[in-house]
Write an enzyme that holds these catalytic residues in place. Structure first.
Site, short mmCIF file in Angstrom:
data_model
loop_
_atom_site.label_atom_id
_atom_site.label_comp_id
_atom_site.label_asym_id
_atom_site.label_seq_id
_atom_site.Cartn_x
_atom_site.Cartn_y
_atom_site.Cartn_z
N ASP A 324 0.77 -0.85 0.40
CA ASP A 324 -0.06 0.23 0.02
C ASP A 324 1.38 1.46 -0.12
OD1 ASP A 324 -2.58 1.84 0.14
OD2 ASP A 324 -2.77 2.23 2.40
N HIS A 325 0.50 2.27 -0.45
CA HIS A 325 1.38 3.23 -0.50
C HIS A 325 0.52 4.23 0.48
CE1 HIS A 325 1.06 3.65 -4.71
NE2 HIS A 325 1.94 3.49 -4.59
N TYR A 500 -4.68 4.60 -0.03
CA TYR A 500 -5.81 3.97 -0.31
C TYR A 500 -5.80 3.16 -1.34
CZ TYR A 500 -7.57 7.58 2.50
OH TYR A 500 -7.41 8.98 3.25
N HIS A 501 -4.41 2.59 -1.42
CA HIS A 501 -4.19 1.96 -2.87
C HIS A 501 -3.83 0.53 -2.49
CE1 HIS A 501 -2.96 6.32 -4.43
NE2 HIS A 501 -3.95 6.24 -4.68
N PRO A 502 -4.29 -0.47 -1.72
CA PRO A 502 -3.60 -2.15 -1.31
C PRO A 502 -3.92 -2.67 -2.49
CG PRO A 502 -5.94 -1.55 -1.17
CD PRO A 502 -5.24 -0.04 -1.32
#
Length: 563
Positions: A324-325, A500-502
């Site tokens: 994730d980011h 919010y980038h899993p």
């Protein structure tokens, strides 16, 4: 090695036995099962693109199962409405990570869309594909056919860019990509600050190079959010071969002789079954897809046994390799007018914004979760940008709490290629229970160093001649608290979180740890595919929505070719 959080016991085994008996009854036809050719579980970015494209073939019948409701909430269609929907009690899954060791034991909120359109209905709207090198790396990792030149036709097919067609962009696709309608003076000052530090002007972050400063493009059509469902799925529902079932929570994939034959789901309090004549495709995202696999008996055998679930296929990679980011946000008190905070905290300002949007579909209500941006290299070993800046002309401690009462703005710093890896595990064999999320943020020295250097760059941007007239003082970190590398790392640990980038929990590849092959078929299980960000071998360098849609486009072609 034992999996974390396992709680074996008599109760779990009893629940598993009851589930297995009920599943067998359902498989034997006692529930009046329906049939369709293709089942798509999830109507998010990839699922909507996949189902919409599959329905173009009249020979295929397609059914989409969406756990959430229809997208009737008005805030789902106003661009800035994500501030109202990200933590909505029914529109969002409202996940939380486990206590994160790298963040001082904090648990981080992870909102994900639980509504028609999935996370594309509540995201920050920014259209970024990532770097060309990201996809070429996928190919080098064993994902033959997934280099950038292989993926580009599918990006172009999906894209309806208002700037028109080019060798890198499409203009006829259903996903509207447009320029921001409002160019806030604070956002302009940020771009001037980046130029002052020597960064190039970049008119297209999805062009030949990602590096530099420029304006974000967004998934908005005429001032209205264009979610994946709006673009691909809802127009296709006019076709008789496509059906959408909302409030349909998938419980498990039904298996017979090593192949997927259907899905059990719960709708309006009743357990139902739908059978697939051809294939089942999971498009639940990086949390729900591995969870559903494990609930179905596909995953790490030891963990499934600890949960009391019958092992259908021992696949150790399910739920592993989570990426994730991570972001940390510098915030400032503004000394001049231009912050959205002022408008939101004034009845006159709110009325003015509403009128402007109603009459012209422009103004602050069309803001994305970043107006201007910057992609930069902060580590000496990086050949391409390793941090992304989202400049936001407002400030808030959290979206839930609302904007600050004083004028303010934010520079969000996000590390693009984290080395840290986490995992998704089951908390219970109960399909209605949320999975356990361990992001494992800041677990490596590279990740920690990248975030510190990114925050130092943000402070240099704030110190430029272009930005200084706009700054009254720094709000976070507080003056005197962010002066050393140790201070900045502590600031990350205390305040940072997801952007919010899993991805990557059912990763694609040719090695033994991969879950799907290069046509997104689950290894060792017939007629079962996965199409969402969970299959990414590594997270892309930027926002993930565009990549997820591309994956849906590609999966549709794989299935149609097989059919």
């Amino acid at each position: 090695m034992a999996w974390p959080h396992a709680t074996p016991g008599h109760g779990l085994r009893q629940a598993a036995r009851r589930r297995t008996m009920r599943e067998r009854r359902l498989e034997q036809g006692e529930a009046g099962m329906e049939e369709t050719d293709i089942i798509v579980v999830g109507s998010g970015s990839a699922g909507s693109a996949l189902a919409g494209r599959l329905s173009e073939d009249p020979r295929l019948s397609v059914t989409v199962l969406e756990a959430g409701s229809r997208d009737r909430n008005a805030w789902l269609h106003i661009p800035i409405g994500y501030a109202k929907t990200m933590y909505h009690p029914t529109i969002s899954w409202n996940y939380q990570t486990e206590a994160e060791p790298g963040l001082g034991g904090r648990s981080v909120p992870w909102p994900r869309g639980r509504v028609l359109g999935g996370s594309s209905a509540i995201n920050g709207l920014i259209y970024i594909r990532g770097q060309m090198e990201d996809y070429d790396q996928w190919r080098q990792m064993g994902c033959t056919g997934w280099g950038f030149e292989d993926c580009l036709p599918y990006f172009k097919r999906a894209e309806g860019n208002e700037r028109g067609p080019s060798h890198l962009h499409g203009a006829e696709g259903p996903l509207c990509v447009s320029d921001l309608r409002d160019r806030n003076p604070l956002s302009v000052a940020f771009l001037e600050a980046a130029r002052e530090l020597g960064f190039p002007v970049n008119p297209d972050f999805n062009g030949e190079s990602q590096e530099g400063a420029g304006w974000y493009q967004v998934t908005v059509r005429n001032g209205v959010r264009c979610s994946a469902a709006t673009a691909f799925l809802k127009p296709a529902l006019r076709r008789p071969n496509l059906r959408l079932l909302t409030d349909a929570h998938a419980l498990r994939v039904l298996m017979e002789d090593g192949r997927a034959v259907g899905v059990a789901y719960r709708q309006h309090g009743q357990e139902k079954v739908i059978r697939a004549r051809r294939e089942v495709v999971l498009s639940g995202g990086a949390i729900n897809s591995p969870q559903l696999l494990m609930l179905s008996g596909i995953g790490p055998a030891e963990h499934l046994q600890e949960m009391g679930i019958e092992v259908r296929r021992d696949t150790p990679g399910v739920g592993r390799h989570l990426q994730d980011h991570f972001q940390a946000r510098l915030m400032f008190r503004a000394s001049q007018r231009g912050s959205l905070n002022e408008m939101v905290n004034s009845l006159w300002g709110m009325a003015r914004m509403g009128a402007q949007y109603a009459l012209t579909r422009s103004g602050p209500l069309t803001f994305a979760a970043g107006t201007s941006g910057l992609f930069a290299r902060v580590l000496p070993q990086s050949a391409t940008p390793d941090v992304q800046f989202h400049f936001i002309p407002w400030s808030a401690d959290t979206v839930k709490e609302g904007l600050h009462r004083f004028p303010g703005f934010t520079m969000s710093v996000c590390q693009l290629r984290p080395e840290s890896r986490g995992d998704i595990t089951l908390a219970s064999p109960d399909p209605m229970a949320k999975a356990r999320i361990r992001a494992n943020y800041l677990a490596t020295e590279t990740d920690r160093q990248c975030m510190v250097e990114g925050l130092k760059l943000a402070q240099r941007l704030a110190d430029t001649r272009a930005m200084q007239p706009w700054i009254e003082s720094r709000y976070a970190p507080a003056p005197g608290k962010g002066e050393t590398d140790e201070d900045l790392l502590e600031f990350c640990r205390n305040t940072g979180g997801t952007i919010y980038h899993p991805t990557s929990t059912c990763r694609m590849g040719s090695d033994e740890g991969a879950v799907v092959d290069t046509e997104l078929r689950v290894k060792g299980v017939d007629r079962l595919r996965i199409a969402d960000c969970s299959i990414m071998p590594a997270v892309v360098s930027g926002n993930t929505n565009a990549g997820a849609i591309m994956i849906g486009e590609r999966c549709a072609e794989f299935i149609r070719r097989a059919a």
